[in-house]
Design an enzyme around this catalytic site. Structure first.
Site, PDB file in Angstrom:
ATOM      1  N   CYS A  75       0.820  -1.214   0.000  1.00  0.00           N
ATOM      2  CA  CYS A  75       0.000   0.000   0.000  1.00  0.00           C
ATOM      3  C   CYS A  75       0.853   1.263   0.000  1.00  0.00           C
ATOM      4  O   CYS A  75       0.686   2.131  -0.833  1.00  0.00           O
ATOM      5  CB  CYS A  75      -0.935   0.015   1.196  1.00  0.00           C
ATOM      6  SG  CYS A  75      -2.245  -1.183   1.000  1.00  0.00           S
ATOM      7  N   HIS A  76       1.728   1.389   0.976  1.00  0.00           N
ATOM      8  CA  HIS A  76       2.513   2.612   1.067  1.00  0.00           C
ATOM      9  C   HIS A  76       4.001   2.331   1.237  1.00  0.00           C
ATOM     10  O   HIS A  76       4.755   3.183   1.698  1.00  0.00           O
ATOM     11  CB  HIS A  76       1.989   3.504   2.199  1.00  0.00           C
ATOM     12  CG  HIS A  76       0.535   3.840   2.035  1.00  0.00           C
ATOM     13  ND1 HIS A  76      -0.445   3.146   2.698  1.00  0.00           N
ATOM     14  CD2 HIS A  76      -0.094   4.735   1.260  1.00  0.00           C
ATOM     15  CE1 HIS A  76      -1.624   3.633   2.343  1.00  0.00           C
ATOM     16  NE2 HIS A  76      -1.443   4.585   1.469  1.00  0.00           N
ATOM     17  N   GLY A  77       4.410   1.077   0.933  1.00  0.00           N
ATOM     18  CA  GLY A  77       5.832   0.768   0.843  1.00  0.00           C
ATOM     19  C   GLY A  77       6.594   0.636   2.146  1.00  0.00           C
ATOM     20  O   GLY A  77       7.678   1.183   2.279  1.00  0.00           O
TER      21      GLY A  77
END
Lengths: 202, 480
Positions: free
Chosen positions: A166-168
């Site tokens: 999703c956001h690494g």
């Protein structure tokens, strides 16, 4: 002034407000019995309202049947080395990972790595909920990224562990946060060994 | 504002009712004889359009609730059944889903209108605040409604948003469990979201009545921003505003219909046609388009601010972006209402609108994506050449992954070279994250710095004395 005269009448003529020369008595008359009744009635009403409101608030909390699913038992003998199973506990996905010797070695080697955002040793992440040490092979984690709750995938990312698409966020083989926006390590689920190969989660 | 009532009951039954419940008089005074400024432009038709949107959502929603099953085992299938099997279900479901987007489109135009023409200034502060309340309720209702089809985006959107609440210190986790009715988004959550999604539109309806009431007390603002001073400044609501509103509504409905009939899913996300699965996260979780700017603001705060960690900071910024609208009447210090006469405010406003669109774009992108990248990633490899001397070779590629592949491929082709790679040199990158941060800064600066300071420093152009004068001057200029 008129209202005050009334209140004195109620008290049976104890007050002498109309003839007093004391300015404090005129500005702030002694609390009357009526004041007391107003406050008492208001307070009783407020407590009553709060008592009625509470059930309507509390009904939204987890119900008894939801809470009764609060613990599950898992047979670890079916999880082969290098394998990871996902199961649902309290509706939340869980990772039960049977780590390889290499993964354990990497996790322990990084115990003092300087880039640990939320420092923890690998041993501390294997503790059972009763405080006893767990087994190094089995890592029992909530499969929920500590950033915004996505499910991370294994064997992706820079540290050989999990990676959240999703956001690494990158997690290592002990599930510790190493890089990315997540603030904390993957949460270790509360579990105890019931036998050599069975654990109870919750 | 509307002056003495001009309603004159003609028939006996009207007189009888008027003496008992003067409801026809109220309607007549509010929507027939009500004086409206004669210079209103088409931006003033969105109140009527929004009322239409609200009624549409309520009517279609009541119908959908007759067929929808709020259970995690049946929700997805029941929406599919509505779209495929229920007579005209496809139409009603499409109107409801597209209608949400149309509702937000109209409300954003309505809000930008209010911002530009200073409709929030005295004596319309309460009117504006009630509008902000309606907007906040709309956001809540839309979020709850988006969960109901129980697709992947529904499930994971709800997960991410409830996790946002978990960022609140101490009470965050209990509130989250209380809201979800369990330890994760599950059947109890879906049930209560359905209940609340049914309730909130009626709350919106109630606040809308207050909004219209407040409007009819202070009267409508107008493009010139000057008060109504005489009867010359106004025309009666019917037929002037009524017909204009209906015409604008017809045009709006054309666009609405194009979406409903030709591209009902264009504004949604394809992943929501996959049933919700708690074990698999979709590759990207994004809200519907109308919440993207706030999502971008949420993600822009990637740094800790003192004791506030980045996650909580993002939540505060996101809610702050809406909260700042509530206090806007006291932030703008200018005495001139309409930005038509404020040259500098006009420019800053234009940038603000662009910033809002750009935030919306950022909200839909991966934060690490480069908006602009100056050159390639490069890496210098020192190796032993065939003649035994040291040689260097520079590799360059657009992404670090491509660079690694290129270096590895060269090493495999030249096994004896014993190459030693230096550190990767990163080019300058302007990422979506940085862009969002700049835009977020402007968003807040517009309200908290620019509007308060500008009102004190700017020299406005001459404001017309009356509305009638503004109109007549305009037509004279057009005739010349």
């Amino acid at each position: 002034m008129k209202a005050r005269l009334h209140s004195h009448t109620d008290l049976g003529g104890f007050g002498v407000a109309e003839t007093t020369t004391n300015s404090t008595a005129t500005d702030a008359p002694a609390p009357s019995r009526r004041d007391f009744i107003h406050i008492a009635a208001g307070a009783a009403g407020a407590v009553g309202a709060a008592m009625v409101v509470w059930p309507f608030i509390d009904q939204m909390n987890p119900a008894a049947d939801t809470l009764s699913f609060a613990s599950i038992e898992v047979d670890l003998s079916s999880v082969a080395e290098g394998q990871q199973i996902q199961t649902l506990w309290r509706g939340k996905p869980m990772f039960i990972r049977h780590r390889t010797a290499d993964e354990i070695a990497r996790a322990e080697a990084d115990d003092k790595a300087p880039d640990l955002k939320d420092p923890a040793t690998d041993d501390s992440r294997l503790l059972q909920s009763n405080g006893q040490p767990g087994k190094r092979e089995f890592l029992i984690l909530l499969a929920s990224c500590t950033h915004l709750g996505c499910v991370p995938t294994f064997a992706a990312g820079d540290y050989g562990g999990w990676f959240c698409p999703c956001h690494g966020s990158h997690y290592d083989t002990s599930g510790r946060i190493r890089k990315g926006p997540a603030p904390k390590n993957l949460v270790v689920a509360p579990y105890v060994y019931l036998s050599d190969t069975t654990i109870k989660i919750g | 504002m509307s002056g003495p009532s001009t309603y004159d009951p003609k028939t006996g039954i009207e007189k009888w009712l008027d003496a008992r419940l003067p409801i026809i008089r109220l309607a007549h005074d509010s929507f027939v004889s009500y004086p409206t400024p004669r210079n209103l432009n088409y931006f003033w038709t969105f109140g009527a359009i929004l009322t239409f949107c609200l009624v549409t959502q309520i009517v279609t929603g009541i119908v959908l609730a007759m067929h929808y099953v709020p259970s995690i085992d049946h929700a997805f299938a029941s929406v599919q059944r509505i779209e495929r099997d229920v007579p005209y279900g496809w139409l009603i479901q499409n109107i409801h889903a597209v209608g949400a987007s149309m509702f937000f489109l109209a409300v954003y135009i309505h809000m930008f209108r209010g911002l530009y023409y200073g409709s929030y200034k005295a004596p319309r502060e309460v009117l504006w605040i009630l509008g902000c309340v309606i907007y906040l309720l709309m956001v809540g209702t839309a979020f709850l409604g988006y969960t109901l089809p129980w697709g992947q985006m529904s499930f994971w959107g709800a997960t991410v948003i409830t996790n946002i609440l978990g960022a609140v210190p101490v009470v965050g986790e209990p509130i989250k469990q209380w809201l979800m009715g369990g330890f994760s988004i599950d059947n109890p959550t879906l049930n209560r979201f359905f209940s609340l999604h049914y309730l909130l539109p009626f709350v919106i309806f109630g606040v809308t009545i207050l909004h219209v009431w407040a409007l009819h007390v202070s009267g409508q603002n107008n493009p010139a921003g000057v008060d109504v001073k005489s009867a010359d400044d106004t025309v009666p609501f019917t037929p002037y505003a009524t017909v204009k509103d209906l015409f604008a509504l017809a045009v709006f409905l054309l666009m609405f219909a194009v979406f409903v009939f030709y591209m009902p899913d264009a504004l949604g996300h394809a992943d929501n046609y996959i049933p919700g699965n708690p074990l698999v996260t979709p590759p990207e979780i994004v809200p519907e388009w109308y919440l993207l700017p706030f999502y971008a603001i949420l993600r822009a705060i990637t740094f800790n601010i003192g004791p506030i960690d980045s996650k909580l900071g993002g939540v505060i910024a996101m809610f702050g972006a809406i909260a700042v609208l509530f206090v806007l009447p006291w932030l703008d210090t200018s005495k001139v209402r309409s930005m038509r006469y404020r040259p500098w405010a006009q420019r800053f406003f234009l940038v603000f609108v662009v910033a809002c669109f750009a935030l919306g774009w950022c909200g839909g992108q991966n934060p690490a994506k480069a908006v602009y990248q100056a050159g390639d990633y490069s890496q210098v490899v020192t190796y032993k050449a065939a003649d035994g001397t040291e040689a260097t070779r520079t590799f360059a590629a657009h992404t670090p992954e491509e660079l690694a592949i290129a270096v590895r491929a060269w090493e495999q082709d030249n096994p004896g070279a014993e190459g030693k790679a230096a550190a990767v040199v990163e080019p300058f990158k302007f990422t979506v994250e940085t862009f969002s941060q700049l835009l977020t800064a402007y968003y807040f600066a517009f309200f908290l710095i620019i509007l308060p300071v500008l009102g004190l420093r700017e020299t406005p152009r001459r404001v017309p004395d009356t509305i009638a004068k503004a109109v007549l001057d305009g037509s004279k200029a057009a005739a010349e």
